[in-house]
Design a protein around this motif. Structure first.
Motif, PDB file in Angstrom:
ATOM      1  N   HIS A  18       8.191  -3.875  12.922  1.00  0.00           N
ATOM      2  CA  HIS A  18       8.114  -3.984  11.467  1.00  0.00           C
ATOM      3  C   HIS A  18       7.098  -2.974  10.921  1.00  0.00           C
ATOM      4  O   HIS A  18       7.371  -2.248   9.957  1.00  0.00           O
ATOM      5  CB  HIS A  18       7.705  -5.417  11.088  1.00  0.00           C
ATOM      6  CG  HIS A  18       7.247  -5.555   9.677  1.00  0.00           C
ATOM      7  ND1 HIS A  18       8.126  -5.739   8.636  1.00  0.00           N
ATOM      8  CD2 HIS A  18       6.005  -5.482   9.121  1.00  0.00           C
ATOM      9  CE1 HIS A  18       7.443  -5.796   7.501  1.00  0.00           C
ATOM     10  NE2 HIS A  18       6.159  -5.646   7.767  1.00  0.00           N
ATOM     11  N   TYR A  19       5.928  -2.908  11.558  1.00  0.00           N
ATOM     12  CA  TYR A  19       4.903  -1.978  11.070  1.00  0.00           C
ATOM     13  C   TYR A  19       5.310  -0.521  11.311  1.00  0.00           C
ATOM     14  O   TYR A  19       5.034   0.354  10.498  1.00  0.00           O
ATOM     15  CB  TYR A  19       3.556  -2.278  11.728  1.00  0.00           C
ATOM     16  CG  TYR A  19       2.865  -3.477  11.074  1.00  0.00           C
ATOM     17  CD1 TYR A  19       2.668  -3.523   9.695  1.00  0.00           C
ATOM     18  CD2 TYR A  19       2.392  -4.536  11.837  1.00  0.00           C
ATOM     19  CE1 TYR A  19       2.045  -4.602   9.098  1.00  0.00           C
ATOM     20  CE2 TYR A  19       1.766  -5.626  11.248  1.00  0.00           C
ATOM     21  CZ  TYR A  19       1.594  -5.644   9.873  1.00  0.00           C
ATOM     22  OH  TYR A  19       0.970  -6.713   9.280  1.00  0.00           O
ATOM     23  N   GLU A  20       5.973  -0.305  12.445  1.00  0.00           N
ATOM     24  CA  GLU A  20       6.434   1.072  12.717  1.00  0.00           C
ATOM     25  C   GLU A  20       7.440   1.513  11.663  1.00  0.00           C
ATOM     26  O   GLU A  20       7.383   2.635  11.163  1.00  0.00           O
ATOM     27  CB  GLU A  20       7.085   1.143  14.107  1.00  0.00           C
ATOM     28  CG  GLU A  20       6.061   1.183  15.226  1.00  0.00           C
ATOM     29  CD  GLU A  20       6.748   1.418  16.573  1.00  0.00           C
ATOM     30  OE1 GLU A  20       7.386   0.471  17.066  1.00  0.00           O
ATOM     31  OE2 GLU A  20       6.643   2.538  17.084  1.00  0.00           O
ATOM     32  N   ALA A  21       8.321   0.555  11.304  1.00  0.00           N
ATOM     33  CA  ALA A  21       9.355   0.884  10.310  1.00  0.00           C
ATOM     34  C   ALA A  21       8.715   1.185   8.963  1.00  0.00           C
ATOM     35  O   ALA A  21       9.277   1.916   8.142  1.00  0.00           O
ATOM     36  CB  ALA A  21      10.336  -0.281  10.185  1.00  0.00           C
ATOM     37  N   SER A  22       7.515   0.618   8.735  1.00  0.00           N
ATOM     38  CA  SER A  22       6.868   0.878   7.439  1.00  0.00           C
ATOM     39  C   SER A  22       6.107   2.206   7.471  1.00  0.00           C
ATOM     40  O   SER A  22       5.436   2.556   6.517  1.00  0.00           O
ATOM     41  CB  SER A  22       5.950  -0.281   7.063  1.00  0.00           C
ATOM     42  OG  SER A  22       4.786  -0.223   7.857  1.00  0.00           O
ATOM     43  N   GLY A  23       6.155   2.908   8.613  1.00  0.00           N
ATOM     44  CA  GLY A  23       5.598   4.265   8.668  1.00  0.00           C
ATOM     45  C   GLY A  23       4.354   4.411   9.536  1.00  0.00           C
ATOM     46  O   GLY A  23       3.817   5.503   9.667  1.00  0.00           O
ATOM     47  N   LEU A  24       3.866   3.324  10.129  1.00  0.00           N
ATOM     48  CA  LEU A  24       2.650   3.446  10.948  1.00  0.00           C
ATOM     49  C   LEU A  24       2.991   4.007  12.328  1.00  0.00           C
ATOM     50  O   LEU A  24       4.043   3.659  12.888  1.00  0.00           O
ATOM     51  CB  LEU A  24       2.009   2.057  11.151  1.00  0.00           C
ATOM     52  CG  LEU A  24       1.260   1.421   9.980  1.00  0.00           C
ATOM     53  CD1 LEU A  24       0.606   0.120  10.424  1.00  0.00           C
ATOM     54  CD2 LEU A  24       0.204   2.363   9.431  1.00  0.00           C
ATOM     55  N   PRO A  25       2.106   4.831  12.900  1.00  0.00           N
ATOM     56  CA  PRO A  25       2.307   5.238  14.296  1.00  0.00           C
ATOM     57  C   PRO A  25       2.243   4.000  15.199  1.00  0.00           C
ATOM     58  O   PRO A  25       1.598   3.004  14.839  1.00  0.00           O
ATOM     59  CB  PRO A  25       1.119   6.165  14.575  1.00  0.00           C
ATOM     60  CG  PRO A  25       0.456   6.418  13.276  1.00  0.00           C
ATOM     61  CD  PRO A  25       0.905   5.391  12.291  1.00  0.00           C
ATOM     62  N   ARG A  26       2.898   4.070  16.362  1.00  0.00           N
ATOM     63  CA  ARG A  26       3.011   2.898  17.245  1.00  0.00           C
ATOM     64  C   ARG A  26       1.639   2.282  17.565  1.00  0.00           C
ATOM     65  O   ARG A  26       1.471   1.056  17.559  1.00  0.00           O
ATOM     66  CB  ARG A  26       3.724   3.294  18.538  1.00  0.00           C
ATOM     67  CG  ARG A  26       4.031   2.108  19.441  1.00  0.00           C
ATOM     68  CD  ARG A  26       5.141   2.449  20.397  1.00  0.00           C
ATOM     69  NE  ARG A  26       5.418   1.403  21.334  1.00  0.00           N
ATOM     70  CZ  ARG A  26       6.189   0.340  21.105  1.00  0.00           C
ATOM     71  NH1 ARG A  26       6.746   0.178  19.924  1.00  0.00           N
ATOM     72  NH2 ARG A  26       6.411  -0.559  22.040  1.00  0.00           N
ATOM     73  N   LYS A  27       0.662   3.130  17.798  1.00  0.00           N
ATOM     74  CA  LYS A  27      -0.672   2.637  18.175  1.00  0.00           C
ATOM     75  C   LYS A  27      -1.254   1.751  17.048  1.00  0.00           C
ATOM     76  O   LYS A  27      -1.772   0.658  17.290  1.00  0.00           O
ATOM     77  CB  LYS A  27      -1.613   3.833  18.395  1.00  0.00           C
ATOM     78  CG  LYS A  27      -2.098   3.970  19.825  1.00  0.00           C
ATOM     79  CD  LYS A  27      -2.879   5.229  19.958  1.00  0.00           C
ATOM     80  CE  LYS A  27      -4.235   4.930  20.569  1.00  0.00           C
ATOM     81  NZ  LYS A  27      -5.052   6.144  20.679  1.00  0.00           N
ATOM     82  N   ASP A  28      -1.135   2.263  15.823  1.00  0.00           N
ATOM     83  CA  ASP A  28      -1.673   1.511  14.672  1.00  0.00           C
ATOM     84  C   ASP A  28      -0.854   0.251  14.406  1.00  0.00           C
ATOM     85  O   ASP A  28      -1.406  -0.791  14.010  1.00  0.00           O
ATOM     86  CB  ASP A  28      -1.673   2.383  13.412  1.00  0.00           C
ATOM     87  CG  ASP A  28      -2.672   3.517  13.539  1.00  0.00           C
ATOM     88  OD1 ASP A  28      -3.530   3.420  14.439  1.00  0.00           O
ATOM     89  OD2 ASP A  28      -2.566   4.490  12.771  1.00  0.00           O
ATOM     90  N   ALA A  29       0.467   0.350  14.641  1.00  0.00           N
ATOM     91  CA  ALA A  29       1.334  -0.832  14.446  1.00  0.00           C
ATOM     92  C   ALA A  29       0.902  -1.938  15.409  1.00  0.00           C
ATOM     93  O   ALA A  29       0.827  -3.121  15.042  1.00  0.00           O
ATOM     94  CB  ALA A  29       2.786  -0.451  14.673  1.00  0.00           C
ATOM     95  N   MET A  30       0.586  -1.543  16.656  1.00  0.00           N
ATOM     96  CA  MET A  30       0.151  -2.540  17.640  1.00  0.00           C
ATOM     97  C   MET A  30      -1.195  -3.149  17.232  1.00  0.00           C
ATOM     98  O   MET A  30      -1.429  -4.336  17.369  1.00  0.00           O
ATOM     99  CB  MET A  30       0.043  -1.887  19.024  1.00  0.00           C
ATOM    100  CG  MET A  30       1.405  -1.680  19.670  1.00  0.00           C
ATOM    101  SD  MET A  30       1.381  -0.525  21.034  1.00  0.00           S
ATOM    102  CE  MET A  30       0.323  -1.310  22.190  1.00  0.00           C
ATOM    103  N   LYS A  31      -2.060  -2.296  16.699  1.00  0.00           N
ATOM    104  CA  LYS A  31      -3.381  -2.765  16.271  1.00  0.00           C
ATOM    105  C   LYS A  31      -3.240  -3.807  15.145  1.00  0.00           C
ATOM    106  O   LYS A  31      -3.902  -4.843  15.149  1.00  0.00           O
ATOM    107  CB  LYS A  31      -4.177  -1.553  15.763  1.00  0.00           C
ATOM    108  CG  LYS A  31      -5.662  -1.688  15.896  1.00  0.00           C
ATOM    109  CD  LYS A  31      -6.263  -0.313  15.699  1.00  0.00           C
ATOM    110  CE  LYS A  31      -7.671  -0.441  15.174  1.00  0.00           C
ATOM    111  NZ  LYS A  31      -8.219   0.846  14.782  1.00  0.00           N
TER     112      LYS A  31
END
Ligand code: SAM
Length: 301
Positions: free
Chosen positions: A267-280
């Motif tokens: 969900h966070y990746e789809a909103s434009g965050l890089p994978r690392k930040d999405a996991m965070k």
């Protein structure tokens, strides 16, 4: 869609009312206490050519109490509405004034009256409400729960899965919720309400306007305990508190609860965050360490 304008008392029915056509009057009757019958309801029932009733035996008792002798008393209920509705509409078009009553309270609330009204409207027949007693609104105003906004639900379906499906979309309704229920099902219905909404405040309004009128105010759990000790009798309206601010905030802050960790990160990746930040971010939402998220994703790969 064609706009229509019905002026009930000025006889300027948009020119659409069929010539010589009568009116459909929706006449409220008491929900227990006969003193709640209005003067206007009595006069309308006396003057109408036809009275259509859900249960003609029940209505005969009411009519005889108010010394009303109907010229024609018709039965109109759930099981004959398909045939009876068009017949009643024909009478009105021919010039008869028809009064529709339900067993108690306002017709067209939790009874097939709404179908007759829709049919009348589709034939440009003037529909005139004669207001009076109503169980849901009487319960609401005395419940002690907010009245500024409310949703009338009426009877819930019978099957567990249908009940769940009916209640799920109401979880985030912020207004007070109004349900009709019979004494045989009220305790079970409270259990369904608790499952769907948690232990909210509720008012059980029983036997409104009658000798044993009673309001039980408490949490759902408290009311369930009460009903175990005082077996339910009479007719009930369940008035349930809507979603509180705290519940709404909690729901908002935990929108991800239904998601898997994978879907949460996606969900966070789809909103434009890089994978690392999405996991965070997913880790922070869930109160987990980033490593836990990483490990969970690895396990799924
Ligand atoms: N048309 C009615 C009205 O305007 O309120 C409602 C009719 S609905 C078929 C019947 C349900 O209304 C009952 O099962 C009960 O839930 C509720 N009800 C009717 N009379 C009531 C009363 N006196 N006290 C509490 N609930 C009542």
């Amino acid at each position: 869609m064609t706009i229509t304008c019905q002026s009930s008392f000025q006889n300027n029915n948009d020119g659409a009312k069929p010539e010589g056509c009568g009116c459909l009057y929706l006449v409220a009757t008491p929900i227990g206490n006969l003193e709640d019958m209005t003067y206007r309801a009595v006069r309308t029932l006396k003057e109408c050519d036809i009275i259509a009733a859900e249960d003609t035996r029940q209505t005969r008792k009411l009519l005889s109490h108010f010394e009303i002798t109907p010229s024609m008393l018709f039965s109109y209920h759930e099981h004959n509405k398909a045939a009876s509705g068009p017949e009643l509409i024909r009478y009105i078009i021919e010039g008869k004034n028809l009064a529709l009553v339900s067993d108690a309270g306002l017709p067209a609330i939790s009874d097939p009256g709404a179908d007759l009204v829709a049919l009348a409207v589709s034939h440009q027949i003037p529909v005139i409400p004669i207001p009076g007693a109503n169980a849901a609104l009487s319960a609401l105003i005395a419940s002690g729960l907010p009245t500024a906004s409310f949703t009338f639900i009426g009877f819930l379906p019978r099957e567990r899965k249908d009940i769940r499906a009916a209640l799920a979309p109401l979880r985030s309704a912020q207004g007070t919720l109004l349900f009709y229920e019979s004494p045989h099902r009220v305790a079970k219905t409270l259990v369904h309400l608790q499952e769907a909404f948690g232990n909210r405040r509720v008012t059980l309004a029983r036997e409104l306007t009658k000798r044993y009128e009673e309001f039980l105010r408490g949490t759902i759990e408290e009311c369930c305990v009460w009903l175990e000790e005082h077996p339910p009798l009479g007719e009930y309206v369940i008035v349930l508190e809507g979603e509180s601010k705290e519940e709404a905030e909690l729901a908002e802050s935990s929108w991800w609860r239904e998601l898997s960790i994978e879907a949460h990160v996606a969900h966070y990746e789809a909103s434009g965050l890089p994978r690392k930040d999405a996991m965070k971010k997913a880790a922070s939402d869930r109160g987990l360490a980033k490593r836990d998220i990483y490990n969970a994703l690895l396990e799924r790969e």
